[in-house]
Motif scaffolding. Structure first.
Motif, PDB file in Angstrom:
ATOM      1  N   ALA A 134       0.829  -1.216   0.000  1.00 17.82           N
ATOM      2  CA  ALA A 134       0.000   0.000   0.000  1.00 17.82           C
ATOM      3  C   ALA A 134       0.860   1.261   0.000  1.00 17.82           C
ATOM      4  CB  ALA A 134      -0.929  -0.015   1.210  1.00 17.82           C
ATOM      5  N   TRP A 161      -2.158   7.790  -1.240  1.00 20.67           N
ATOM      6  CA  TRP A 161      -3.523   7.724  -0.725  1.00 20.67           C
ATOM      7  C   TRP A 161      -4.031   9.127  -0.450  1.00 20.67           C
ATOM      8  CZ3 TRP A 161      -6.064   2.991   0.107  1.00 20.67           C
ATOM      9  CH2 TRP A 161      -5.266   1.856  -0.134  1.00 20.67           C
ATOM     10  N   TYR A 187      -5.539   4.749   5.342  1.00 21.19           N
ATOM     11  CA  TYR A 187      -6.424   3.749   5.955  1.00 21.19           C
ATOM     12  C   TYR A 187      -5.967   3.506   7.392  1.00 21.19           C
ATOM     13  CZ  TYR A 187      -2.301   1.186   4.566  1.00 21.19           C
ATOM     14  OH  TYR A 187      -1.001   0.808   4.406  1.00 21.19           O
ATOM     15  N   ALA A 220     -11.195   2.595  -0.898  1.00 23.67           N
ATOM     16  CA  ALA A 220     -10.314   1.494  -1.298  1.00 23.67           C
ATOM     17  C   ALA A 220     -11.115   0.304  -1.819  1.00 23.67           C
ATOM     18  CB  ALA A 220      -9.450   1.067  -0.121  1.00 23.67           C
ATOM     19  N   GLY A 233      -8.214  -0.067  -4.052  1.00 19.92           N
ATOM     20  CA  GLY A 233      -7.031  -0.037  -3.187  1.00 19.92           C
ATOM     21  C   GLY A 233      -6.237  -1.329  -3.218  1.00 19.92           C
TER      22      GLY A 233
END
Ligand code: WTA
Length: 660
Positions: free
Chosen positions: A53, A58, A62, A264, A288
């Motif tokens: 990730a 982003w 998250y 995501a 995501g």
């Protein structure tokens, strides 16, 4: 060509050699070269997946990596938000790499187009604005039925930008197949193309698309048509709701569309694939997890660096092209090559000419292609300087050691590691393969599961098999790139993939990919092929049921059974055993009608190698067709047990009809 002659091209020392190591030079520069990565993933699982990730930008971070509360409906990075088009395009422009080449496109005739990241940014924005203008809203499914033209990835990224999932249908599929997929996804938008070139000739694609549109049950709001053929076109007039790509782009010149913030777990795309039943399955991938997974595997397995020129010779119409021509490589800011044509036009050195021309660093292809190259002979690659290559890969079917070694010697000059990558439409990205900078390669075996992937080989009871024994491949822990469900069919999702080895009462879920496999004492997995009724023809996944239903749809056909027979280049070929209705005869015309029925129902890729007319099919006393026998007959093998047959005499009769 006999085996001995073929092996003559491989030096004796290679024939004997069972393991290969990456060179020191490769390891030194590899993105991943430390063995400890396996342990690290295991110890910190699932937190270890932040590694993947972290390769993305982003919008909202998250807070939880994996939500397991509702297995097998797992969620990854669930409260994070991001946009895939931003990650594949904007961030490279913003970081100062706007002039780096994103896509190098090569037409069949040698015509070329180059898109820098800035160019891609402009085009994706303009097409996103066009889509909005046509009424496409967030979460509307946009179907694409396009050959290998740059407008395809542009359209995909434009959809991702506005949060409209795409559903790409391989251009070689038939009109019927297009209609089925548009109906299933309730898709009201289609992006298509007037045609493309195949072996020098223009091919009419719009006619097929239009025919498909006629089979769509609901209203279609708009179709966009790319003009690929120009003066070579077939002169179709665009209808009321059909728009010319260039006109739309001209109307939206300079427009900018802010990337939509997607959760995501929001759907990025649907991809239809074949299963055991006649209905194709709409595999759902999310924004995501999928993007993190394809970016991570492109980094760790394909070893891609931003400065690389990378070429995957698959078609974007299949999952390999989605993950490893478009999303993975562009997310990493690499140059990705796209080629429109076939490997043998105008000559059998076409691919090597392209490798030389663009100084390709990493090349990813299918074993079926390698078997064809081998058959054609090493003189074709020898015509070209392939020294730019650093790493080679294969995907789609098992590669036999001989083909592996040929690839290693004649394409990689014994310098390039080879990654034999096992994965599926459903897995989103690579699952079982060596890490090229870490592991020993064993030709014929894909390798160990990737770090964080809990793949095992088990028996029918779910117990792990001993080294060397055949069993079934399973994956116990979830992974970010996994499919989330089958489109609007959660029940079928659970049934198809989570039935055999799971224990729902204990909330223990095991993914079953329907492949046979064996594992050796080092944990290396060799894939033995599908254990369901799915064939793998030239690396294309085809359901026997789909082919059978196309055949049974032909007038005069009473019953059909389709099996795969071994084929030197295709891997498997379609053998169709057909019973005709009374009053019909197994003539040449009938055979042609059946072949046409398959081409119309699915596409030329599913064309039967042989159509065998028979008055009966070998059936057990309970009336089940014995497919195993039909396979043995197709392969000219000695037949197994026939004593359980209701009609054993039919077997010799059928055997006599198969052409050898
Ligand atoms: C087969 C393609 C052996 C397997 C990415 C799988 C392989 C099916 C390999 C998925 C490999 C894929 N070795 N077999 N390296 N890679 N397969 O969905 O049977 O088109 O289940 O995805 O291809 O095909 P699909």
């Amino acid at each position: 060509m006999t085996d001995e002659e073929g092996d003559g091209e491989l030096e004796a020392r290679l024939v004997e050699q069972e393991t290969f190591e990456p060179s020191e030079e490769f390891v030194e520069q590899a993105n991943v070269s430390d063995e400890s990565i396996y342990e690290e993933f295991e110890e910190n699982w699932p937190r270890s997946w932040t590694r993947a990730a972290d390769l993305l930008d982003w919008e909202t971070e998250y807070s939880q990596v994996l939500d397991e509360s509702n297995g097998p409906f797992y969620e990854w990075f669930a409260d994070g938000t991001l946009n895939a088009s931003y990650n594949c395009v904007d961030r490279h422009v913003e970081s100062g790499d706007k002039n780096r080449v994103a896509i190098k496109w090569e037409g069949e005739h040698g015509e070329t187009r180059t898109y820098t990241y800035q160019d891609l940014y402009r085009e994706v924005n303009e097409f996103a604005a066009s889509l909005r203008d046509l009424g496409v809203e967030e979460d509307d499914v946009v179907t694409m039925y396009m050959p290998m033209v740059p407008e395809l990835p542009i359209a995909m990224l434009a959809c991702a930008r506005i949060g409209a999932p795409h559903s790409v249908v391989f251009a070689g599929f038939s009109a019927d197949a297009l209609a089925t997929r548009m109906n299933s996804a309730d898709s009201r938008y289609l992006i298509t193309c007037d045609g493309y070139y195949r072996r020098g000739d223009p091919l009419d694609h719009l006619e097929k698309a239009n025919e498909g549109l006629e089979g769509v049950d609901h209203g279609v709001d708009a179709t966009v048509v790319v003009d690929r053929l120009g003066d070579d076109g077939f002169g179709h007039d665009l209808k009321g709701n059909q728009h010319d790509w260039d006109d739309l782009m001209a109307d939206h010149q300079g427009d900018r569309v802010d990337p939509v913030e997607r959760d995501a777990e929001d759907m990025l795309f649907l991809m239809y694939t074949s299963g055991t039943t006649g209905e194709p399955k709409g595999v759902k991938h999310t924004t995501g997890g999928y993007l993190a997974y394809t970016t991570w595997t492109s980094h760790a397995v394909l070893d891609l660096k931003p400065e690389d020129t990378y070429w995957c010779s698959a078609d974007i119409g299949w999952i390999t092209g989605h993950s490893y021509i478009v999303y993975g490589p562009l997310s990493l800011g690499t140059t990705t090559v796209m080629y429109e044509g076939t490997p043998d036009f105008p000559e059998r050195d076409r691919l090597w000419e392209i490798v030389e021309k663009y100084a390709v660093d990493v090349f990813y292809t299918a074993p079926t292609a390698i078997r064809a190259f081998m058959k054609w002979g090493s003189e074709y690659p020898e015509r070209h300087d392939l020294s730019s290559l650093r790493l080679l890969g294969t995907v789609g079917e098992p590669i036999n050691p001989r083909a592996w070694k040929w690839y290693y010697q004649h394409i990689g000059d014994e310098e390039c590691p080879i990654v034999d990558t096992w994965w599926q439409t459903e897995t989103g990205g690579m699952m079982v393969t060596t890490l090229p900078g870490v592991g020993t390669m064993k030709p014929g075996s894909a390798g160990p599961p990737l770090p964080g992937i809990d793949a095992k080989v088990v028996d029918t009871a779910g117990e792990e098999v001993e080294a060397g024994r055949a069993g079934y491949l399973t994956v116990e822990k979830p992974w970010p790139g996994m499919l989330r469900t089958l489109y609007q069919n959660d029940d079928r999702f659970v049934q198809e993939y989570w039935q055999e080895y799971s224990d729902p009462d204990a909330d223990e879920w095991v993914y079953f990919p329907e492949d046979g496999a064996k594992i050796d004492e080092d944990g290396y997995i060799t894939i033995l092929g599908r254990v369901d009724d799915v064939l793998n023809v030239s690396g294309h996944r085809l359901g026997t049921m789909e082919i059978e239903s196309a055949i049974v749809g032909v007038e005069g056909v009473a019953e059909a059974a389709v099996v795969g027979g071994d084929h030197e280049v295709k891997g498997e070929a379609v053998y169709a055993y057909v019973i005709l209705e009374d009053g019909y005869e197994g003539t040449e015309e009938m055979r042609e009608a059946i072949i046409e029925g398959v081409e119309d129902g699915i596409g030329p890729i599913a064309r039967p190698e042989q159509v065998i007319f028979t008055p009966e099919l070998p059936k057990t006393r309970s009336g089940k067709i014995m497919r195993r026998l039909l396979e043995e007959i197709a392969n000219g093998e000695e037949l197994g047990d026939t004593t359980t047959l209701r009609n054993p005499d039919i077997v010799t009769e059928i055997q006599g009809k198969v052409q050898r």
